[in-house]
Design an enzyme around this catalytic site. Sequence first.
Site, PDB file in Angstrom:
ATOM      1  CD  GLU A  35      10.329   3.196   8.115  1.00 35.03           C
ATOM      2  OE1 GLU A  35      10.269   2.008   7.703  1.00 35.03           O
ATOM      3  OE2 GLU A  35      10.034   4.166   7.418  1.00 35.03           O
ATOM      4  CE  LYS A  48      -9.372   4.861   1.260  1.00 33.72           C
ATOM      5  NZ  LYS A  48      -8.195   5.354   0.533  1.00 33.72           N
ATOM      6  CB  THR A  55      12.604   4.675   3.655  1.00 33.70           C
ATOM      7  OG1 THR A  55      12.762   6.051   3.289  1.00 33.70           O
ATOM      8  CG2 THR A  55      12.392   4.579   5.150  1.00 33.70           C
ATOM      9  CD1 TRP A 106     -11.998   1.107   2.256  1.00 33.36           C
ATOM     10  CD2 TRP A 106     -10.563   0.282   3.768  1.00 33.36           C
ATOM     11  NE1 TRP A 106     -11.599   2.144   3.051  1.00 33.36           N
ATOM     12  CE2 TRP A 106     -10.706   1.672   3.987  1.00 33.36           C
ATOM     13  CE3 TRP A 106      -9.705  -0.436   4.581  1.00 33.36           C
ATOM     14  CZ2 TRP A 106     -10.028   2.344   4.997  1.00 33.36           C
ATOM     15  CZ3 TRP A 106      -9.025   0.227   5.592  1.00 33.36           C
ATOM     16  CH2 TRP A 106      -9.184   1.605   5.790  1.00 33.36           C
TER      17      TRP A 106
HETATM   18  P1  AMP Z   1      10.636  -1.607   3.248  1.00 28.76           P
HETATM   19  O1  AMP Z   1      10.816  -0.650   4.350  1.00 28.76           O
HETATM   20  O2  AMP Z   1      11.058  -1.075   1.913  1.00 28.76           O
HETATM   21  O3  AMP Z   1      11.245  -2.924   3.498  1.00 28.76           O
HETATM   22  O4  AMP Z   1       9.090  -1.879   3.087  1.00 28.76           O
HETATM   23  C1  AMP Z   1       8.299  -2.242   4.189  1.00 28.76           C
HETATM   24  C2  AMP Z   1       6.903  -2.523   3.718  1.00 28.76           C
HETATM   25  O5  AMP Z   1       6.854  -3.738   2.971  1.00 28.76           O
HETATM   26  C3  AMP Z   1       5.908  -2.731   4.822  1.00 28.76           C
HETATM   27  O6  AMP Z   1       5.466  -1.520   5.384  1.00 28.76           O
HETATM   28  C4  AMP Z   1       4.803  -3.485   4.106  1.00 28.76           C
HETATM   29  O7  AMP Z   1       3.979  -2.615   3.362  1.00 28.76           O
HETATM   30  C5  AMP Z   1       5.579  -4.339   3.135  1.00 28.76           C
HETATM   31  N1  AMP Z   1       5.733  -5.704   3.656  1.00 28.76           N
HETATM   32  C6  AMP Z   1       6.773  -6.226   4.325  1.00 28.76           C
HETATM   33  N2  AMP Z   1       6.553  -7.533   4.600  1.00 28.76           N
HETATM   34  C7  AMP Z   1       5.333  -7.827   4.099  1.00 28.76           C
HETATM   35  C8  AMP Z   1       4.528  -9.009   4.058  1.00 28.76           C
HETATM   36  N3  AMP Z   1       4.944 -10.164   4.560  1.00 28.76           N
HETATM   37  N4  AMP Z   1       3.310  -8.924   3.470  1.00 28.76           N
HETATM   38  C9  AMP Z   1       2.875  -7.770   2.934  1.00 28.76           C
HETATM   39  N5  AMP Z   1       3.583  -6.636   2.933  1.00 28.76           N
HETATM   40  C10 AMP Z   1       4.799  -6.661   3.498  1.00 28.76           C
END
Ligand code: AMP
Length: 540
Positions: free
Chosen positions: A333, A440, A188, A445
């Site tokens: 994940e 918030k 991550t 929200w």
């Molecule tokens: P990562 O593990 O770095 O790829 O980040 C994943 C996170 O990216 C997710 O938990 C979301 O918060 C965000 N994310 C992924 N796809 C989208 C989407 N289409 N719209 C909004 N947030 C997204």
Amino acid sequence: MLQTGLMMERPLLLSSVIEHAAKQYGDVEVVSRETHGPLFRYTYAQCAARARRLANALKSLGLAPGNAIGSIAWNNHRHLEAYYGVSGSGMVMHTCNPRLHPQQLIYIINHAEDRVVLFDATFAPLVKAIAPHCPQVHTWVCLADAANTPSIEGINSVRSYEELIAPCSDDFEWPEFDERTAAALCYTSGTTGNPKGALYSHRAIVLNAMAGCMPSVLSLSPNDAILPVVPMFHINAWCIPYSAPMGGAKLVLPGPKLDGQSLYELMESEAVTISAGVPTIWQALLAYMEPLGLRFTTMRKTGVGGSAMPQALIAKFMDTYQVEVRHGWGMTETTAIGTMGTLLPKTQGWTSEQKQALLAKQGRSAFGVEIKVVNDEGNTLPRDGTSQGELMVRGHWILASYYKSETSPLVDGWFPTGDIATIDAEGTMQIRDRTKDVIKTGGEWISSIDLESAAVGHPAVAMAAVIGIKHPKWDERPLLFIVRKPGASLEKEEILEFLASKVAKWWVPDDVIFLDSLPVGGTGKVQKGELRKQYGGVFS
Ligand code: AMP
């Protein structure tokens, strides 16, 4: 009494994907931008042969099943061969994000116990900086021929990929093993604490790639040429390097050239029909095309995700460029895609705006993933499109445990995503915010994503970000950051007035800061943590 089915049980292994492509789509092309500039092209049959050659080379380096091999590389054909040569041998392909802080890179390479690291010449300075701190890595392999392999001061163990595989046979019997065996590893890119490893099994990747071929996801077929801009160094490039050969689609890999002009020219010259990337990439592409009045000849669909795609950008793709937008959601994940938005037949009579509003949501879960939203007490909320809570997921390719971690992140068998979402009666999910980004105010929200999406709808806005700032009366209030389009003029009053016509009055930000650019992190997302650090004071 239950009976056992009388079908064969063949393990779902990645080696079978590339061998399938070699046999069934052997002459379908893979086109790849070399790190030093020119385009390289070959076929899936040749790619499979070189993956086998690499498997023999890895063996010759004394590596054995279970070993981890790192990569710090662009989307290119040698990286693709490694995806198969490494995992197909029973080793673990550990893709490293070069945009991580060098300290984090050192941490993940040591944590994963990488024995060999494959890198592109672009990252030679990075390798020079981190290599002395990665004592377990015995060989650094530059993904190039000898002429384009730089010597790196202080590191004797740099080899050229081409020289390494040249003496090896392309005859290799892929081993058969349990499909739950680890195939790939990605950490991550969290901004707090050490990165955490998601260790993907062969089974998870094969099933996800199969889902990627489905019409409701990316719909890959031999009629397609796909250009993944999403990097192979993060979340397996949404498993496109596996789903393209599975579906028989031509694969176009852009290497390091990710600017608007290079992408546009590659899409046109290689007759690309579908692409995939984060919204910032598409903004850059359109920023190049718009002033020149360019249009796509063959591109008809684009997959987008990683952060929310503003509705205004969806509208531009669909109305001006006749490109269908597939907006999906996933995270490190979830191996790759978890949900994907498509238009159902019932939307045929809808206005463009109604359709685009639907596509601005993140869509329905692919078969293989279940989703629900829960409140603070962990109770499941109704699928009514308005009840919002934390998004929970479970399924065939969802992480059960982080690599080398003793504690389980799961809650009652579900993975808590840290995203705030709603799900409607038809199963369409909408991400409203990250739990840590939601604002918030006065007990209510505000979705920072919705505000940003509305702001990007103003014609003078190139990028927007919203953070919550402490407020003595309201707890938090929104602060808006705007990057104007080149040459555009826009002042605070105008954008606030514009927003007042789009969102509830109490959502309108208390202040606006104009910046030349926004801090963008390793995976193309705006780093709100940086904005908070710099501007996160208190509104009076
Ligand atoms: P990562 O593990 O770095 O790829 O980040 C994943 C996170 O990216 C997710 O938990 C979301 O918060 C965000 N994310 C992924 N796809 C989208 C989407 N289409 N719209 C909004 N947030 C997204």
